[in-house]
Design an enzyme around this catalytic site. Structure first.
Site, PDB file in Angstrom:
ATOM      1  CG  HIS A  76      -1.839  -1.233   1.203  1.00 30.84           C
ATOM      2  ND1 HIS A  76      -3.108  -1.234   0.658  1.00 30.84           N
ATOM      3  CD2 HIS A  76      -1.633  -2.493   1.654  1.00 30.84           C
ATOM      4  CE1 HIS A  76      -3.641  -2.436   0.792  1.00 30.84           C
ATOM      5  NE2 HIS A  76      -2.758  -3.219   1.393  1.00 30.84           N
ATOM      6  CG  HIS A  80      -1.967   1.750  -2.510  1.00 37.04           C
ATOM      7  ND1 HIS A  80      -1.557   2.933  -1.943  1.00 37.04           N
ATOM      8  CD2 HIS A  80      -2.897   1.243  -1.644  1.00 37.04           C
ATOM      9  CE1 HIS A  80      -2.193   3.132  -0.800  1.00 37.04           C
ATOM     10  NE2 HIS A  80      -3.030   2.119  -0.598  1.00 37.04           N
ATOM     11  CG  ASP A  82      -6.758   0.118  -0.003  1.00 36.93           C
ATOM     12  OD1 ASP A  82      -5.528  -0.022  -0.112  1.00 36.93           O
ATOM     13  OD2 ASP A  82      -7.288   1.073   0.595  1.00 36.93           O
ATOM     14  CG  HIS A  86      -6.199  -3.230   3.078  1.00 33.94           C
ATOM     15  ND1 HIS A  86      -5.036  -3.383   3.792  1.00 33.94           N
ATOM     16  CD2 HIS A  86      -6.506  -1.896   3.140  1.00 33.94           C
ATOM     17  CE1 HIS A  86      -4.638  -2.209   4.253  1.00 33.94           C
ATOM     18  NE2 HIS A  86      -5.520  -1.306   3.892  1.00 33.94           N
ATOM     19  CG  HIS A 214      -9.693   1.373   4.813  1.00 37.00           C
ATOM     20  ND1 HIS A 214      -9.429   2.715   4.928  1.00 37.00           N
ATOM     21  CD2 HIS A 214      -8.649   0.824   4.134  1.00 37.00           C
ATOM     22  CE1 HIS A 214      -8.265   2.980   4.338  1.00 37.00           C
ATOM     23  NE2 HIS A 214      -7.777   1.846   3.848  1.00 37.00           N
TER      24      HIS A 214
END
Length: 270
Positions: A76, A80, A82, A86, A214
């Site tokens: 990362h 980049h 994810d 992750h 996330h």
């Protein structure tokens, strides 16, 4: 009645447009080097290593006719992607080698919040902001990527300014928890791209859940890309994004090269 376009004629038209300049290729990738700004986690958490390159031959006794090197990097780092695994919410999901190529090419939608982020670096985008964009620009198409322009790429040459850390926290723009869940549940979206070091705001540890982009995005089989550049060269809609990660077996992410294909007659937004 118009006739359906065959796959052969569609690829021929694409090749022609690329060859004669009808389509412009815009590179959205930050160069990867030892000076690339990277995420800094506080103790006691482990940080990834920065990118480095170690020459093993350079037209010398180690290799008289060639130059080659080992590279060392975290997954990362820099621009980049994810992958779902992750994050704990996506731990049963795909690794980066399992992301379908069809999900990595699609319509690019550029949402500009640079004025808000310039005024307030902790600006959080909410559902109403994106609904307002849709009302003005039209509904999200299938398999689209939502790219958020905040002007943060202008800071990329200065690590301190890019991470913007003070008062014990990083101060960078992002999304509210409600917006993160709303985006994650939108079936049209393949992923979200940002200009900052991560897909969450700098202060996202204090939100509920912590790091909601996330948590929600990767938990819903969506993807994130970070540290984008040149979004100001794209129209609000009409471009095509192409994302090319390394297919690392078991990888939670990968550095990527990201391009956009833009109608050469419009030249994007300057």
């Amino acid at each position: 009645m118009s006739q359906p376009v065959s796959a052969e004629s569609a690829t021929a038209a694409l090749a022609q447009a690329l060859g004669d300049g009808g389509l412009e290729i815009v590179d959205l990738t930050a160069p990867l080097s030892s000076s690339t700004p990277t995420l800094e986690l506080p103790d006691p958490f482990n940080n990834l290593i920065d990118f480095s390159i170690d020459n093993q031959a350079e037209y010398d006794d180690r290799g008289p006719y060639w130059k080659h090197a080992n590279i060392h990097t975290g997954e990362h780092i820099g621009t980049h992607i994810d992958a779902p695994i992750h994050w704990i919410s996506g731990r049963e999901g795909k690794d980066v080698s399992q992301v379908e190529p069809a999900r990595l090419i699609g319509p690019a939608l550029v949402l500009d919040f640079s004025a808000q982020a310039n005024e307030h670096p902790d600006h959080l985008i909410d559902v109403a902001d994106i609904e307002a964009w849709e009302a003005e620009n039209g509904a999200f198409p299938q398999n689209c990527w939502v790219l958020v322009r905040t002007g943060w790429d202008s800071r990329a040459g200065d690590r301190q300014s890019f991470l913007n850390k003070y008062d014990g926290s990083s101060h960078t723009p992002g999304f509210t928890s409600q917006c993160a869940l709303w985006l994650a549940e939108r079936s049209e979206i393949s992923g979200v791209g940002v200009e900052t070091v991560g897909i969450d705001a700098g202060g996202a540890a204090a939100l509920e859940p912590a790091f909601p982009m996330h948590y929600h995005l990767l938990g819903h089989d969506k993807y994130g890309i970070t540290s984008l550049r040149n979004l100001q060269k794209l129209p609000a809609r009409g471009a095509i994004i192409v994302i090319a990660p390394l297919p690392i077996a078991g990888g939670t992410g990968s550095p990527v090269r990201v391009y956009a294909l833009v109608d050469g007659s419009t030249g994007g937004i300057q």
